[in-house]
Enzyme design. Structure first.
Site, PDB file in Angstrom:
ATOM      1  N   VAL A  11       0.974  -1.211  -0.092  1.00  0.00           N
ATOM      2  CA  VAL A  11       0.129  -0.033   0.050  1.00  0.00           C
ATOM      3  C   VAL A  11       0.749   1.270   0.037  1.00  0.00           C
ATOM      4  CG1 VAL A  11      -1.589   1.273   1.270  1.00  0.00           C
ATOM      5  CG2 VAL A  11      -1.918  -1.155   0.982  1.00  0.00           C
ATOM      6  N   CYS A 261      -5.164  -9.723   3.693  1.00  0.00           N
ATOM      7  CA  CYS A 261      -6.326  -8.832   4.081  1.00  0.00           C
ATOM      8  C   CYS A 261      -7.807  -9.460   4.363  1.00  0.00           C
ATOM      9  CB  CYS A 261      -6.803  -7.830   3.152  1.00  0.00           C
ATOM     10  SG  CYS A 261      -5.303  -6.542   2.859  1.00  0.00           S
TER      11      CYS A 261
END
Ligand code: NAD
Ligand code: UGA
Length: 437
Positions: A11, A261
């Protein structure tokens, strides 16, 4: 604008790089000195399609830099983005150690009004904890913004540069304007910026991942019914996905979802429910169904060999948790390899991008890794497909048959047409579809 990003992972590196590409001056900080050194040598430590070129372009123009030092990056930055890991703690709650440390470091290095943006996925209510912690470590004014990230690995750059929407959980008008300006480069088609309160923004992130994971688990349970009653889950998927109220995405049955995730965010949501004494039954069921699907796929392989996997040679295609990434975190393929090896099988595996990570995680004692997918097949009793890489989609079935000792393919991704498989001399077992022959 001058930006600092903490965390050079999937990210932080993507966000920092993309923001530098639109003209900002970005310094990315990571506590891992090897990661920073490799970025400074021009090597990209993760595989993410398209990312290396954009990093090169912006480092050459002097707009993108990498360092281990917060005090080099944060002073003078108008926006500081927290994008460090928030992994699961052993009890399923979120381990906030990395993000709290990052926040303390940032607070100590701020030199004026700063917009402090949380891009990491954090439990609902974290923004209050963050604001208290930062106030305790700085005299400078600041505003916190919750800006959950929705990119997918494998398409992270295009997801970031062309987002479906950007969510900002914030109340400070100056911070909202700054963020609007920062994202304006990606909003030229239409304004897709949604401003809400920070608590709602934090919950939206978990709700999205849990809903997507639930769709996959739902289809995986449908696939088991398909197996039992002789239906074909790919036809059921098309029939369902053409209803616009349902839509076609995330309806692909598989050997189970994975990644850094879905598993962690689903279990975090269960923990948040538990802490509030509100049972998250749907979310718990999603998690249970996923564990069941992974186990069921392993059992199908084991059952085929009458429970005797010792000394069987199993070829595995795909180790990443999905295609177009080198990420093996919580990968169903890795769990499967561990189960197969634990039962005594000799696993020979291939993956176009994830073999280095698999080697580090499992070591060559658990499995043999080969650079050519066909070399994995030599003398194999079975081929098991775990990741939907393009390179596996239309293979040479005659060569597969010739090189293997056995003649069975277990496909955890439903890659092949049942009609093609009927033309081969192979036995084909997939997910929620009739076996061939
Ligand atoms: P990652 O593990 O790939 O990267 C995290 C990086 O942070 C590591 O390189 C680590 O060394 C660094 N780090 C740790 N502590 C630090 C500190 N105090 N200061 C600076 N750097 C530090 O993680 P990721 O996959 O990029 O995920 C980051 C966050 O974003 C998580 O909360 C995750 O849930 C969320 N998220 C991830 C994705 C994804 O696709 N991977 C998508 C959306 C949201
Ligand atoms: C997911 C979300 O899609 C992103 O929006 C989010 O930002 C990210 O998590 C995050 O919060 O980190 P990602 O983990 O990169 O992205 O991967 P997905 O494409 O969502 O796939 C997750 C898992 O589900 C993979 O194992 C994949 O193979 C599996 N999957 C997905 C299926 O089995 N079937 C499907 O139809 C879709």
């Amino acid at each position: 604008m001058k930006l600092a990003v903490l965390g050079a992972g999937y990210v932080g590196l993507v966000a920092g790089t993309c923001f530098s590409d639109t003209g900002n001056h970005v310094t990315v900080v990571d506590t891992n000195p090897e990661r920073v050194a490799s970025l400074n040598r021009g090597e990209v430590p993760i595989y993410e399609p398209g990312l290396a070129e954009i990093i090169k372009r912006n480092t050459e123009r002097g707009r993108l830099r990498f360092t281990t030092s917060v005090s080099e990056a944060v002073p003078g930055a108008q926006v500081v983005i927290l994008a460090v890991g928030t992994p699961s703690a052993p009890d399923g709650t979120v381990n906030l150690d990395y993000i709290l440390q990052a926040a303390r470091d940032v607070a100590g290095a701020m030199t004026g009004y700063t917009v402090l943006v949380t891009k990491s996925t954090v439990p609902v209510g974290f923004h209050k904890q963050l604001a208290e912690l930062v106030s305790a470590h700085t005299e400078h004014p600041f505003a916190v913004v919750s800006n959950p990230e929705f990119l997918k690995e494998g398409t992270a750059v295009s997801d970031f540069m062309g987002p479906d929407r950007v969510i900002l959980g914030a109340t400070d008008e100056r911070a909202i304007e700054t963020m609007r300006h920062l994202y304006s480069a990606f909003m030229r088609r239409s304004d897709r910026l949604i401003v809400m309160d920070p608590t709602s923004a934090e919950l939206t992130k978990y709700a999205c991942n849990a809903m997507l994971a639930a769709r996959v688990s739902f289809m995986n349970e449908m696939s088991q019914l398909c197996d039992h009653y002789g239906a074909d889950v790919t036809q059921v998927r098309v029939g369902m996905g053409t209803d616009p109220r349902i839509g076609p995405h995330f309806l692909y049955a598989s050997l189970g979802y994975g990644g850094s995730c879905f598993p962690k965010d689903v279990s975090a949501l269960v923990s948040m429910g538990r802490a509030a004494n509100i049972p998250m039954r749907m979310v718990e069921a999603t998690e249970m169904a996923n564990a069941g699907q992974r186990e069921r796929f392993f059992e199908r392989v084991r059952h085929h060999f009458d429970g005797k996997l010792a000394d069987k040679r199993i070829a595995v295609w795909g180790l990443a948790f999905k295609a177009r990434t080198d990420d093996i975190r919580e990968s169903a393929a890795i769990t499967l390899v561990e189960r197969l090896a634990g039962a005594g099988a000799h696993v020979v595996a291939h993956d176009p991008k994830a073999m280095d990570n698999a080697r580090k995680r499992l070591g060559e004692r658990t499995l043999t890794l080969v650079d050519d997918e066909y070399a994995a097949l030599d003398e194999a009793d079975a081929l098991v497909i775990c990741t939907e890489w393009q390179a596996y989609r239309t293979p040479d079935f005659a060569q597969i048959k010739e090189r293997m000792k056995g003649d069975i393919i277990f496909d955890g991704r439903n890659l092949y047409d049942l009609e093609w498989m009927a033309e081969t001399e192979l036995t084909y077992v997939s997910i929620g579809r009739p076996s061939v022959p």
